[in-house]
Write an enzyme that holds these catalytic residues in place. Structure first.
Site, short mmCIF file in Angstrom:
data_model
loop_
_atom_site.label_atom_id
_atom_site.label_comp_id
_atom_site.label_asym_id
_atom_site.label_seq_id
_atom_site.Cartn_x
_atom_site.Cartn_y
_atom_site.Cartn_z
N LYS A 37 41.97 37.26 36.51
CA LYS A 37 41.10 37.66 37.62
C LYS A 37 40.48 36.41 38.24
CE LYS A 37 37.89 41.59 38.04
NZ LYS A 37 36.91 42.37 37.25
O1 G3P Z 1 34.29 44.70 37.40
C1 G3P Z 1 33.85 44.66 38.70
C2 G3P Z 1 33.04 45.86 39.17
O2 G3P Z 1 33.65 47.05 38.80
C3 G3P Z 1 31.57 45.78 38.88
O3 G3P Z 1 30.89 46.97 39.18
O4 G3P Z 1 28.86 48.36 39.02
O5 G3P Z 1 28.70 45.89 38.52
O6 G3P Z 1 29.03 46.72 40.85
P1 G3P Z 1 29.28 46.97 39.40
#
Ligand code: G3P
Length: 217
Positions: free
Chosen positions: A83
């Site tokens: 990633k």
């Molecule tokens: O892994 C990336 C993403 O899914 C993060 O989500 O909830 O931290 O905005 P969030």
């Protein structure tokens, strides 16, 4: 539509894998920090729990170090997907890794033109963050609609991996738009199973069944 779980918690991933519904795993530096474990160790353990892609994120910001980190992470297991962030150096790294046959997930995507760049850089996955856009009053799912349309227009093979998913309606809309993947925290995957009428119906069936005095086995 593929379901990935967005966590570095191995016991949660094991439980999700047991449902037979899990197609892959995504992690990020914040999730690795939350696990309190060594990254290489936890990624190796996760890779053994699924045959699907496991996203492991680089933490450098310059091309040379990102590439070295990507190669290191890629060597942990055959299903590691590297990633990288959607920056100029990140997309240069994406192209270099993709040319070596490594799958790359380009993360922190917040605009359709960023997604266009990632596809041109050979990304296997693009991760638009819908919840974080909603958080600042923008329409996260409109971004998914735009990216799906652009990728279809040019027949890009990059898969749209909807990230920062916060609730079942995000999943429903992503599925209706034809997004390839949704990555979700374990609690959101569990919420997909739930409906109050299912619970109420099952309760009534079991109460009636008990009255018969029968047992199937
Ligand atoms: O892994 C990336 C993403 O899914 C993060 O989500 O909830 O931290 O905005 P969030």
């Amino acid at each position: 539509m593929k379901f990935f779980v967005d966590t570095a918690d191995v016991s949660e991933i094991r439980a999700m894998a047991q449902t037979g519904l899990l197609d892959g795993v995504t992690t990020n530096p914040s999730l690795i920090a939350k696990s309190g474990r060594k990254m290489a160790e936890v990624i190796a353990e996760i890779c053994a729990l699924t045959n699907g892609p496991v996203s492991a994120e680089v933490t450098a910001t310059d091309f040379d170090t990102m590439l070295a980190e990507g190669r290191y992470l890629r060597a942990i297991a055959q299903n590691v997907c590297v990633k990288v962030p959607l920056t100029e150096a990140g997309l240069r790294t994406c192209r270099a890794l993709a040319d070596e046959g490594t799958k790359v997930n380009v993360t922190l995507c917040f605009s359709a033109v960023q997604a266009l760049l990632a596809a041109k850089a050979g990304a296997a996955f693009i991760s638009p963050f819908v919840g974080r856009l909603d958080d600042i009053g923008q329409d996260g799912m409109q971004l998914i609609a735009d990216v799906v349309q652009i990728y279809r227009n040019y027949a890009f093979s990059t898969e749209v991996l909807v990230a920062s998913v916060r609730h079942p309606v995000h999943v429903l809309t992503a599925a209706k738009l034809g997004a390839h993947v949704a990555t979700m925290p374990p609690a959101t995957i569990r919420a997909l199973f739930k409906h109050p009428l299912t619970d109420r119906g099952l309760e009534a069936f079991l109460a009636d069944w008990q009255k018969t005095g029968q047992s199937i086995l």
